[in-house]
Motif scaffolding. Structure first.
Motif, PDB file in Angstrom:
ATOM      1  N   CYS A  24      -3.996  10.083   3.208  1.00 45.10           N
ATOM      2  CA  CYS A  24      -5.262   9.908   2.495  1.00 45.10           C
ATOM      3  C   CYS A  24      -6.138   8.901   3.235  1.00 45.10           C
ATOM      4  CB  CYS A  24      -4.995   9.439   1.070  1.00 45.10           C
ATOM      5  SG  CYS A  24      -4.222   7.811   0.988  1.00 45.10           S
ATOM      6  N   ALA A  25      -7.337   8.702   2.754  1.00 43.47           N
ATOM      7  CA  ALA A  25      -8.277   7.780   3.390  1.00 43.47           C
ATOM      8  C   ALA A  25      -7.754   6.343   3.415  1.00 43.47           C
ATOM      9  CB  ALA A  25      -9.629   7.828   2.684  1.00 43.47           C
ATOM     10  N   VAL A  26      -7.052   5.933   2.374  1.00 44.00           N
ATOM     11  CA  VAL A  26      -6.506   4.570   2.301  1.00 44.00           C
ATOM     12  C   VAL A  26      -5.478   4.358   3.413  1.00 44.00           C
ATOM     13  CG1 VAL A  26      -5.178   2.972   0.860  1.00 44.00           C
ATOM     14  CG2 VAL A  26      -6.922   4.415  -0.176  1.00 44.00           C
ATOM     15  N   MET A  40       0.820  -1.174   0.000  1.00 39.36           N
ATOM     16  CA  MET A  40       0.000   0.000   0.000  1.00 39.36           C
ATOM     17  C   MET A  40       0.874   1.253   0.000  1.00 39.36           C
ATOM     18  SD  MET A  40      -2.123   1.985   2.765  1.00 39.36           S
ATOM     19  CE  MET A  40      -0.833   1.573   3.802  1.00 39.36           C
ATOM     20  N   PHE A  41       1.932   1.267   0.824  1.00 39.25           N
ATOM     21  CA  PHE A  41       2.789   2.448   0.882  1.00 39.25           C
ATOM     22  C   PHE A  41       3.632   2.617  -0.381  1.00 39.25           C
ATOM     23  CE2 PHE A  41       2.073   2.014   5.517  1.00 39.25           C
ATOM     24  CZ  PHE A  41       1.535   3.266   5.720  1.00 39.25           C
ATOM     25  N   ASP A  42       3.692   1.572  -1.221  1.00 39.19           N
ATOM     26  CA  ASP A  42       4.388   1.719  -2.497  1.00 39.19           C
ATOM     27  C   ASP A  42       3.667   2.705  -3.397  1.00 39.19           C
ATOM     28  OD1 ASP A  42       6.303  -0.108  -1.730  1.00 39.19           O
ATOM     29  OD2 ASP A  42       5.348  -1.794  -2.760  1.00 39.19           O
ATOM     30  N   ALA A  43       2.357   2.802  -3.264  1.00 37.92           N
ATOM     31  CA  ALA A  43       1.566   3.694  -4.108  1.00 37.92           C
ATOM     32  C   ALA A  43       1.099   4.941  -3.359  1.00 37.92           C
ATOM     33  CB  ALA A  43       0.356   2.952  -4.659  1.00 37.92           C
ATOM     34  N   HIS A  44       0.746   4.784  -2.106  1.00 39.16           N
ATOM     35  CA  HIS A  44       0.163   5.894  -1.329  1.00 39.16           C
ATOM     36  C   HIS A  44       1.214   6.509  -0.400  1.00 39.16           C
ATOM     37  CE1 HIS A  44      -4.006   5.144  -2.566  1.00 39.16           C
ATOM     38  NE2 HIS A  44      -3.600   3.895  -2.656  1.00 39.16           N
ATOM     39  N   TRP A  45       2.108   7.283  -0.985  1.00 33.07           N
ATOM     40  CA  TRP A  45       3.151   7.934  -0.199  1.00 33.07           C
ATOM     41  C   TRP A  45       3.045   9.444  -0.343  1.00 33.07           C
ATOM     42  CZ3 TRP A  45       6.701  10.250  -3.599  1.00 33.07           C
ATOM     43  CH2 TRP A  45       6.708   9.756  -4.895  1.00 33.07           C
ATOM     44  N   PRO A  46       3.545  10.188   0.647  1.00 35.31           N
ATOM     45  CA  PRO A  46       3.409  11.642   0.625  1.00 35.31           C
ATOM     46  C   PRO A  46       4.443  12.302  -0.273  1.00 35.31           C
ATOM     47  CG  PRO A  46       4.555  10.991   2.601  1.00 35.31           C
ATOM     48  CD  PRO A  46       4.162   9.719   1.891  1.00 35.31           C
ATOM     49  N   THR A  47       4.040  13.365  -0.904  1.00 37.20           N
ATOM     50  CA  THR A  47       4.959  14.162  -1.713  1.00 37.20           C
ATOM     51  C   THR A  47       4.409  15.563  -1.866  1.00 37.20           C
ATOM     52  OG1 THR A  47       6.321  14.131  -3.717  1.00 37.20           O
ATOM     53  CG2 THR A  47       3.969  13.650  -3.990  1.00 37.20           C
ATOM     54  N   ARG A  48       5.197  16.405  -2.480  1.00 39.04           N
ATOM     55  CA  ARG A  48       4.776  17.780  -2.779  1.00 39.04           C
ATOM     56  C   ARG A  48       4.645  17.900  -4.294  1.00 39.04           C
ATOM     57  NH1 ARG A  48       5.464  20.934   1.816  1.00 39.04           N
ATOM     58  NH2 ARG A  48       6.700  19.923   3.406  1.00 39.04           N
ATOM     59  N   PHE A  49       3.704  18.710  -4.748  1.00 39.16           N
ATOM     60  CA  PHE A  49       3.474  18.913  -6.168  1.00 39.16           C
ATOM     61  C   PHE A  49       3.771  20.368  -6.528  1.00 39.16           C
ATOM     62  CE2 PHE A  49       1.127  15.059  -5.390  1.00 39.16           C
ATOM     63  CZ  PHE A  49       1.250  14.338  -6.567  1.00 39.16           C
ATOM     64  N   PRO A  50       5.021  20.694  -6.862  1.00 40.18           N
ATOM     65  CA  PRO A  50       5.374  22.088  -7.136  1.00 40.18           C
ATOM     66  C   PRO A  50       4.655  22.684  -8.340  1.00 40.18           C
ATOM     67  CG  PRO A  50       7.228  20.633  -7.584  1.00 40.18           C
ATOM     68  CD  PRO A  50       6.166  19.802  -6.945  1.00 40.18           C
ATOM     69  N   LEU A  51       4.236  21.861  -9.284  1.00 43.72           N
ATOM     70  CA  LEU A  51       3.547  22.399 -10.456  1.00 43.72           C
ATOM     71  C   LEU A  51       2.066  22.649 -10.196  1.00 43.72           C
ATOM     72  CD1 LEU A  51       5.197  20.302 -13.300  1.00 43.72           C
ATOM     73  CD2 LEU A  51       5.760  22.622 -12.547  1.00 43.72           C
ATOM     74  N   ILE A  52       1.533  22.118  -9.093  1.00 40.82           N
ATOM     75  CA  ILE A  52       0.125  22.321  -8.774  1.00 40.82           C
ATOM     76  C   ILE A  52      -0.041  23.411  -7.716  1.00 40.82           C
ATOM     77  CG2 ILE A  52      -1.973  21.276  -7.838  1.00 40.82           C
ATOM     78  CD1 ILE A  52      -1.106  18.617  -9.048  1.00 40.82           C
ATOM     79  N   ASP A  53       0.702  23.296  -6.624  1.00 37.40           N
ATOM     80  CA  ASP A  53       0.530  24.275  -5.532  1.00 37.40           C
ATOM     81  C   ASP A  53       1.860  24.863  -5.053  1.00 37.40           C
ATOM     82  OD1 ASP A  53       1.578  22.163  -4.066  1.00 37.40           O
ATOM     83  OD2 ASP A  53       0.248  22.485  -2.367  1.00 37.40           O
ATOM     84  N   PHE A  54       2.856  24.849  -5.923  1.00 41.18           N
ATOM     85  CA  PHE A  54       4.189  25.391  -5.611  1.00 41.18           C
ATOM     86  C   PHE A  54       4.870  24.611  -4.490  1.00 41.18           C
ATOM     87  CE2 PHE A  54       1.518  28.917  -7.096  1.00 41.18           C
ATOM     88  CZ  PHE A  54       2.163  29.190  -8.299  1.00 41.18           C
ATOM     89  N   GLY A  55       4.437  23.375  -4.254  1.00 39.62           N
ATOM     90  CA  GLY A  55       5.041  22.528  -3.238  1.00 39.62           C
ATOM     91  C   GLY A  55       4.686  22.913  -1.818  1.00 39.62           C
ATOM     92  N   LEU A  56       3.617  23.640  -1.624  1.00 39.93           N
ATOM     93  CA  LEU A  56       3.250  24.110  -0.287  1.00 39.93           C
ATOM     94  C   LEU A  56       2.561  23.045   0.557  1.00 39.93           C
ATOM     95  CD1 LEU A  56       1.978  27.674  -1.193  1.00 39.93           C
ATOM     96  CD2 LEU A  56       4.210  27.026  -0.263  1.00 39.93           C
TER      97      LEU A  56
END
Length: 52
Positions: free
Chosen positions: A41-43, A1-17
């Motif tokens: 996330c919920a999972v 499960m953690f292979d797919a559902h891991w935390p990250t930042r999306f700089p192109l969506i919200d500037f990595g905030l």
């Protein structure tokens, strides 16, 4: 499960905030910050709740 559902930042969506779930945010086809799925996330929350 953690292979797919891991935390990250999306700089192109919200500037990595914000920290978002990679899999859930991709599944949502997020292009703006309101569509991102926050980490944990919920999972992941369900897996944590069911941990021995």
């Amino acid at each position: 499960m953690f292979d797919a559902h891991w935390p990250t930042r999306f700089p192109l969506i919200d500037f990595g905030l914000g920290i978002a779930c990679v899999q859930c945010t991709r599944d949502a086809k997020a292009t703006v910050s309101d569509q991102m799925v926050a980490w944990p996330c919920a999972v992941v929350e369900k897996a944590i709740a069911n941990a021995p």
